[in-house]
Design an enzyme around this catalytic site. Structure first.
Site, PDB file in Angstrom:
ATOM      1  N   CYS A   1      -2.540   9.107   2.557  1.00  0.00           N
ATOM      2  CA  CYS A   1      -2.119   8.484   1.743  1.00  0.00           C
ATOM      3  C   CYS A   1      -3.201   8.689   0.918  1.00  0.00           C
ATOM      4  CB  CYS A   1      -1.748   6.734   2.094  1.00  0.00           C
ATOM      5  SG  CYS A   1      -3.257   5.777   2.857  1.00  0.00           S
TER       6      CYS A   1
ATOM      7  N   GLU B   1       1.124  -0.998   0.109  1.00  0.00           N
ATOM      8  CA  GLU B   1      -0.444  -0.229  -0.417  1.00  0.00           C
ATOM      9  C   GLU B   1       0.984   1.215  -0.142  1.00  0.00           C
ATOM     10  OE1 GLU B   1      -2.982  -0.431  -0.197  1.00  0.00           O
ATOM     11  OE2 GLU B   1      -3.211  -2.625   0.158  1.00  0.00           O
TER      12      GLU B   1
HETATM   13  P1  NAP Z   1       8.159   4.236   5.088  1.00  0.00           P
HETATM   14  O1  NAP Z   1       9.572   6.081   4.480  1.00  0.00           O
HETATM   15  O2  NAP Z   1       8.664   4.487   3.717  1.00  0.00           O
HETATM   16  O3  NAP Z   1       8.346   4.117   5.776  1.00  0.00           O
HETATM   17  C1  NAP Z   1       7.434   3.012   6.237  1.00  0.00           C
HETATM   18  C2  NAP Z   1       7.420   2.019   6.568  1.00  0.00           C
HETATM   19  O4  NAP Z   1       8.512   1.144   6.035  1.00  0.00           O
HETATM   20  C3  NAP Z   1       7.706   2.413   8.445  1.00  0.00           C
HETATM   21  O5  NAP Z   1       7.862   0.825   8.788  1.00  0.00           O
HETATM   22  C4  NAP Z   1       9.447   2.491   8.104  1.00  0.00           C
HETATM   23  O6  NAP Z   1      10.421   1.996   9.306  1.00  0.00           O
HETATM   24  C5  NAP Z   1      10.286   0.614   6.604  1.00  0.00           C
HETATM   25  N1  NAP Z   1      11.413   0.196   6.544  1.00  0.00           N
HETATM   26  C6  NAP Z   1      11.943   2.029   6.281  1.00  0.00           C
HETATM   27  N2  NAP Z   1      13.056   0.785   4.556  1.00  0.00           N
HETATM   28  C7  NAP Z   1      12.938  -0.011   4.435  1.00  0.00           C
HETATM   29  C8  NAP Z   1      13.302  -1.071   4.801  1.00  0.00           C
HETATM   30  N3  NAP Z   1      14.132  -1.462   3.674  1.00  0.00           N
HETATM   31  N4  NAP Z   1      13.319  -2.344   5.470  1.00  0.00           N
HETATM   32  C9  NAP Z   1      12.019  -2.485   5.615  1.00  0.00           C
HETATM   33  N5  NAP Z   1      11.040  -1.819   5.932  1.00  0.00           N
HETATM   34  C10 NAP Z   1      11.722  -0.563   6.161  1.00  0.00           C
HETATM   35  O7  NAP Z   1       6.759   5.756   4.712  1.00  0.00           O
HETATM   36  P2  NAP Z   1       6.146   7.009   5.874  1.00  0.00           P
HETATM   37  O8  NAP Z   1       6.979   8.329   6.183  1.00  0.00           O
HETATM   38  O9  NAP Z   1       6.736   6.329   7.413  1.00  0.00           O
HETATM   39  O10 NAP Z   1       5.294   7.206   5.593  1.00  0.00           O
HETATM   40  C11 NAP Z   1       4.271   7.811   4.288  1.00  0.00           C
HETATM   41  C12 NAP Z   1       4.265   7.563   2.807  1.00  0.00           C
HETATM   42  O11 NAP Z   1       2.829   6.399   3.471  1.00  0.00           O
HETATM   43  C13 NAP Z   1       3.862   8.497   2.130  1.00  0.00           C
HETATM   44  O12 NAP Z   1       4.074   8.013   0.955  1.00  0.00           O
HETATM   45  C14 NAP Z   1       2.443   7.743   2.124  1.00  0.00           C
HETATM   46  O13 NAP Z   1       1.334   8.093   1.287  1.00  0.00           O
HETATM   47  C15 NAP Z   1       2.307   6.203   2.731  1.00  0.00           C
HETATM   48  N6  NAP Z   1       0.978   5.773   2.741  1.00  0.00           N
HETATM   49  C16 NAP Z   1       0.344   5.200   2.146  1.00  0.00           C
HETATM   50  C17 NAP Z   1      -0.861   4.770   2.771  1.00  0.00           C
HETATM   51  C18 NAP Z   1      -1.763   3.717   2.121  1.00  0.00           C
HETATM   52  O14 NAP Z   1      -2.650   2.702   2.668  1.00  0.00           O
HETATM   53  N7  NAP Z   1      -1.817   3.053   0.956  1.00  0.00           N
HETATM   54  C19 NAP Z   1      -1.177   4.590   4.253  1.00  0.00           C
HETATM   55  C20 NAP Z   1       0.071   5.503   4.907  1.00  0.00           C
HETATM   56  C21 NAP Z   1       0.506   6.127   4.283  1.00  0.00           C
HETATM   57  P3  NAP Z   1      11.498   2.724  10.232  1.00  0.00           P
HETATM   58  O15 NAP Z   1      10.264   4.433  10.036  1.00  0.00           O
HETATM   59  O16 NAP Z   1      11.770   2.803  11.712  1.00  0.00           O
HETATM   60  O17 NAP Z   1      12.274   4.384   8.992  1.00  0.00           O
END
Ligand code: NAP
Length: 528
Positions: A301, A262
């Site tokens: 999102c 997602e």
């Molecule tokens: P993110 O930076 O991609 O991080 C998301 C999650 O992935 C965090 O728990 C992060 O952990 C983890 N992560 C990062 N690098 C990883 C790796 N190499 N391996 C495994 N896990 C890893 O996203 P965010 O900044 O938290 O969230 C914002 C984004 O999420 C926006 O782009 C938004 O559109 C999207 N979003 C989408 C939805 C949906 O349902 N489609 C819902 C909400 C948000 P750490 O925090 O420990 O780095």
């Protein structure tokens, strides 16, 4: 706890024990004043052993129960969370800068989703397998038959969540997974993991779930993905970039680990060509765009990023949006008069400001307060970003508008020529989670459902009869599908009990009529 007290240490619950990383780890801040409120570290934690414990202990213990028994456990979790609702609101305000309305989406959304699956799951009875149709003859001998069933996956479900919904993100995934009979290994985003950890702690303390069925890792994921194996499921929510890294991870590929993504999305709202100035539809449209830009400070999102309006109405709609946005009070969410709080931290503020700078090269700023002072807060220390509205003269002026997700209170007004142009521009998002269409013309609304269906996960069609009663463009409902094609990740979550298929293996079973009838009697069809 006030921001100035000694920071907390946010522990992880792994292998049935609370564990602490070996260094201080990452800081969690209060985005209203910038103070550090907690630290979370996963350094040195044995993630291989923790995942193995979930698979070895949690999975089998959960699957000793049937669907209805596990559904009953979800109801108990909802009750435990509901009893501490005020505590969750306080954490959401302190760690995420949430207003009451923002926190309500996360906290009440968690409780509501758990209650929904407790209710619909109760109808599945004591079974531990899903039926997909009835036994059917396969060859000349009518006694040789075939049947599809779904059995719970044998591994662990790793849930990697984004920072913006630490509560709902945890429970919308966990509810479906636990009901399915798989153990949950939750990995909330580090910056806001405090709420997720406290919710898990309340559920662990209440002793509701079988041993090993719920774990949480707070802090960096480190080498977590290296320990995945066949039979596990990864359900990821976050940015498209991280989603790609997970999908391409060698261990995920080698072991054929099932991955659901997602990701981010350039969601649109369309004002129909038929809608006139001053009409009810026009009012509903403007109100929804403003709500989407400001709820959770635009960190959703599903939030509306592109506001598609007939070219001859673009100036009028932009003026109405500016008037409404200028009424929004931005500041300390503790102040009841504040309608929009800060974004989650200084890093996100910087990322949004960079996004605004990039968009400014291709679009004109229509609204951004010249003098911006947050209510009851220091503008330098807090992570405040005022609502910002862009406009373009025509849809071909900017490709970034369709490509760059600025994850904050930012949207762009895009004029369109006619019906076909409105649908074509909406599709330029390259696959989005949600689109909403406001019109009084039933044919336009019906055309939108089919024209936009292949590029969107959800289509909200608003005619005036539901202008006040629909649940909102950005609200994800447990009974409906959540996810979108293309850049939105191509994943599917929720959608009622059908969401359980993510955590089941579908298998074709062949045998005699007697054997298959016996198997079919143990499996349950998802009610229509
Ligand atoms: P993110 O930076 O991609 O991080 C998301 C999650 O992935 C965090 O728990 C992060 O952990 C983890 N992560 C990062 N690098 C990883 C790796 N190499 N391996 C495994 N896990 C890893 O996203 P965010 O900044 O938290 O969230 C914002 C984004 O999420 C926006 O782009 C938004 O559109 C999207 N979003 C989408 C939805 C949906 O349902 N489609 C819902 C909400 C948000 P750490 O925090 O420990 O780095």
């Amino acid at each position: 706890m006030s921001s100035q007290t000694e920071p907390l240490i946010v522990q992880s619950y792994l292998g049935g024990k609370w564990q602490t990383g070996s260094d201080r780890g990452a800081a969690l801040v209060n985005p209203t004043d910038g103070f550090t409120i907690a630290f979370a570290s996963s350094k040195g934690l044995d993630l291989g052993a923790a995942l193995d414990y979930s698979r070895r202990v949690g999975g089998p213990e959960l699957r000793k129960l049937g669907y209805a028994q596990r559904a009953a456990l979800l109801g108990k979790i909802a009750d435990v969370l509901a009893a501490k609702r005020e505590q969750w609101f306080e954490i959401a305000r302190k760690n995420s800068g949430n207003t009451k309305a923002d926190a309500g989406m996360d906290v009440d959304g968690s409780i509501g989703t758990l209650k929904y699956f407790a209710k619909v799951g109760a109808a599945l009875g004591d079974s531990n397998a899903l039926a997909d149709g009835a036994p059917a003859r396969l060859a000349r001998d009518p006694n040789f038959q075939g049947l599809h069933i779904g059995v719970p996956m044998s591994g662990v479900a790793v849930h990697i969540n984004a920072f913006n919904f630490p509560g709902w993100g945890l429970w919308e995934k966990a509810a479906v997974t636990l009901l399915s009979g798989m153990p949950v290994f939750a990995k909330p985003a580090t910056s806001t993991c405090w709420l997720a950890k406290e919710m898990v702690a309340a559920v662990v303390e209440a002793g509701i779930l079988p041993e090993g069925s719920l774990s949480i890792l707070c802090g960096s994921p480190n080498e977590m993905l290296d320990h995945l194996q066949f039979g596990d499921v990864v359900a990821f929510t976050g940015s498209a970039g991280t989603g790609q890294k997970i999908r391409q991870h060698p261990r995920v590929q080698q072991q054929g680990v099932r991955v659901n993504i997602e990701a981010d999305s350039l969601n649109a709202a369309l004002l129909g060509p038929d809608v006139s100035d001053g009409s009810a539809s026009s009012h509903f449209f403007v109100r929804e765009v403003v709500r989407e830009m400001t709820l959770k400070a635009g960190q959703k999102c599903t939030a509306i990023r592109r506001v598609l309006v007939p070219a001859d109405r673009a100036a009028g709609v932009a003026s109405a949006l500016v008037a409404a946005l200028s009424e929004v009070r931005v500041g300390n969410p503790e102040n009841e008069a504040v309608g929009m709080g800060p974004v989650v931290n200084g890093q996100q503020r910087k990322s949004i400001e960079n996004g605004i700078k990039s968009l400014s090269k291709e679009a004109s700023i229509r609204y951004r307060p010249a003098k911006f002072t947050p209510v009851d807060a220091d503008p330098e220390a807090g992570a405040f970003v005022p609502p910002t509205l862009f406009e373009v003269a025509n849809a071909s002026q900017s490709s970034l508008v369709n490509d760059l997700e600025v994850f904050g209170p930012v949207a762009t007004v895009v004029p369109y020529r006619d019906k076909d142009d409105s649908f074509a521009i909406a599709q330029r998002g390259g696959g989005s989670l949600a689109v909403s269409v406001f019109s009084e013309d039933t044919n336009y609304l019906a055309d939108a459902a089919t024209a936009l269906g292949s590029s969107h996960g959800r289509v909200l069609l608003v005619d005036p009869s539901i202008g006040d009663s629909h649940t909102g463009h950005g609200i994800v409902l447990p009974s409906l599908l959540h996810g979108g094609p293309g850049r939105a990740g191509g994943g599917e979550e929720l959608g009622g009990l059908h969401g359980m298929w993510l955590y089941h293996q579908r298998v074709a079973v062949q045998g005699s009529g007697t054997t298959l009838t016996a198997i079919a009697s143990r499996a349950v069809e998802i009610p229509k």
